[in-house]
Scaffold this motif. Sequence first.
Motif, short mmCIF file in Angstrom:
data_model
loop_
_atom_site.label_atom_id
_atom_site.label_comp_id
_atom_site.label_asym_id
_atom_site.label_seq_id
_atom_site.Cartn_x
_atom_site.Cartn_y
_atom_site.Cartn_z
N CYS A 1 3.39 7.14 -10.10
CA CYS A 1 4.14 8.11 -10.39
C CYS A 1 5.20 8.27 -10.61
CB CYS A 1 4.98 7.18 -8.72
SG CYS A 1 5.56 6.00 -9.30
N TYR A 2 5.04 8.22 -12.23
CA TYR A 2 6.07 8.65 -13.35
C TYR A 2 6.40 10.00 -13.29
CZ TYR A 2 8.63 8.43 -17.52
OH TYR A 2 9.62 8.54 -18.82
N GLY A 3 5.99 11.03 -13.24
CA GLY A 3 5.91 11.99 -13.50
C GLY A 3 7.28 12.52 -11.81
N SER A 4 7.32 11.99 -11.13
CA SER A 4 7.87 12.75 -9.54
C SER A 4 8.74 11.48 -9.40
CB SER A 4 6.88 11.80 -8.71
OG SER A 4 5.86 10.97 -8.68
N LEU A 5 9.06 10.16 -10.57
CA LEU A 5 10.74 9.94 -10.35
C LEU A 5 11.66 10.71 -10.15
CD1 LEU A 5 9.89 7.21 -12.36
CD2 LEU A 5 9.34 6.98 -10.63
N PRO A 6 12.83 10.22 -9.89
CA PRO A 6 13.86 10.94 -10.07
C PRO A 6 14.18 10.71 -11.21
CG PRO A 6 14.39 8.94 -8.02
CD PRO A 6 13.00 9.46 -8.85
N PRO A 7 15.23 11.84 -11.47
CA PRO A 7 15.76 12.60 -13.07
C PRO A 7 16.23 11.46 -13.75
CG PRO A 7 15.68 14.61 -11.73
CD PRO A 7 15.20 13.59 -11.06
N PRO A 8 16.98 10.93 -12.77
CA PRO A 8 18.18 9.62 -13.19
C PRO A 8 17.24 8.68 -14.10
CG PRO A 8 19.33 10.52 -11.86
CD PRO A 8 17.88 11.32 -12.12
N THR B 1 6.92 0.56 -10.60
CA THR B 1 7.24 0.91 -11.77
C THR B 1 8.60 0.91 -12.30
OG1 THR B 1 6.14 3.34 -11.37
CG2 THR B 1 7.31 3.76 -13.02
N MET B 2 8.99 0.51 -11.28
CA MET B 2 10.21 -0.63 -11.89
C MET B 2 11.10 -1.49 -11.98
SD MET B 2 12.90 1.99 -10.47
CE MET B 2 12.04 2.78 -11.56
N ARG C 1 15.72 7.38 -17.84
CA ARG C 1 16.38 6.20 -18.49
C ARG C 1 15.28 5.44 -18.52
NH1 ARG C 1 21.15 2.84 -15.00
NH2 ARG C 1 23.10 4.86 -15.44
N ILE C 2 14.22 5.86 -18.19
CA ILE C 2 12.89 5.22 -19.01
C ILE C 2 12.47 5.40 -19.99
CG2 ILE C 2 10.59 4.60 -18.59
CD1 ILE C 2 11.01 4.60 -15.52
N ASP C 3 12.38 7.33 -20.58
CA ASP C 3 12.47 7.50 -21.61
C ASP C 3 13.15 7.78 -22.36
OD1 ASP C 3 10.68 9.65 -20.48
OD2 ASP C 3 11.80 10.95 -19.49
N GLN D 1 1.11 -1.17 -0.02
CA GLN D 1 0.20 -0.47 -0.15
C GLN D 1 0.55 1.08 0.00
OE1 GLN D 1 -2.95 -0.54 -0.15
NE2 GLN D 1 -3.35 -2.64 -0.13
N GLY D 2 0.13 2.38 -0.67
CA GLY D 2 0.79 3.57 -0.68
C GLY D 2 2.28 3.76 -1.74
N GLN D 3 2.46 4.74 -0.87
CA GLN D 3 3.84 5.49 -2.34
C GLN D 3 5.22 4.19 -3.01
OE1 GLN D 3 5.94 9.02 -1.56
NE2 GLN D 3 6.40 9.91 -3.49
N GLN D 4 5.52 3.52 -2.15
CA GLN D 4 6.33 3.08 -2.34
C GLN D 4 5.37 1.36 -3.07
OE1 GLN D 4 9.09 2.20 -1.17
NE2 GLN D 4 9.99 4.23 0.07
#
Length: 365
Positions: free
Chosen positions: A209-216, A178-179, A220-222, A169-172
């Motif tokens: 949560c894709y938009g809030s992922l760490p930039p690196p 996604t990972m 890499r996904i992009d 549950q939650g943000q995790q």
Amino acid sequence: LGWSVGPVATELGLAFNTMAEEAAASPAPSGAACWICHGEEPLAGDDPLLRNCSCRGETAGYAHMTCIVAYAQAELDMAVKVGGGDMQYDKASAAWTDCQCCMQPYQGRLAVTLSNNYVEKTQHLIEDHAWRRLYALHHSAYCHRLHDNQYDAAMSLYHQALELACSQQGQQREFWTTMAYCGIGTVHERKKELSEALEWFEKATSSPCYGSLPPPVKDRIDMALHDVRCDLGLIEVTKLEWVGIWRQRIIDAQKERDSITCKLFLSVCLVEVGQYAEALEVGNEVVEYLERTLGPHHGDAVAAKKAVSRIKLLRVCERCTDLMECFIAIMSPLACGVVATLVGATLIILFDCALAELARLIYLL
């Protein structure tokens, strides 16, 4: 080398990792001892001294596999016993993934074997510390994919991680789901199952949560999604355009290590378009960084040097071709005479020198 690079990704990754593993396979030298138990001999059950990290020197950093597992298990047990916070668990996780002498990641089959043990030892963390278990599953999948090319094993681990993440549950939950999407997509890409890879990468990019992922991570996904679309022909990109793409990725890289990874793939793209001089220059920058940060005998550094030797070989072949074309162009209007003889002799000497360099480089390979 966890990056996607369009048409040259899998082949380069396989060759580079194979060379790195070969460089790390030599036995421990005389006088080397396990930094944990201080023993100099193999343990019972064919457990020799191993080192596949960034430790330098003739005898530093060697350890028995049994000792590494026992040390890492003790760190994990301590974190669970004292109910440690993030710092305590980060230390316990690092004992499974990084050499505790040089504090750099383990490489090759040593990393794979340790990751298998890590997954086994974290089975009891599903309820109270599920995200630690998730980290172990993702790390093991990454090691199987990157260091040993065991794609089926990596796929199974990523699916286990996805199932566990979906039960949370939650943000995790969103982050680890996604990972897992990204990991499964990467394995499909390595297996040349591009349609399946595209499906999983698109799932990752559509995650809440894709938009809030760490930039690196997001970058890499992009890049992976872009490269798969290129391979499928959904986006037309020429080899020369790939050179431009990797130049831009070097500029955009936020860490030096990421920049060096981009330079490695740029050198490959430059070779594919016949720009050997620049490919050699970029390749030498990669070698210099790896020797400076990991040491000259590290598997990645040795593999990079061999890759640069191959670029030198191609450049010498190019020079030989140019010399012969020049020889033919000069000799054609000069059927006889002293000038023709002198020019021919000079070019032959230069050609012989080029062949000598070619033989030396083949020996280095």
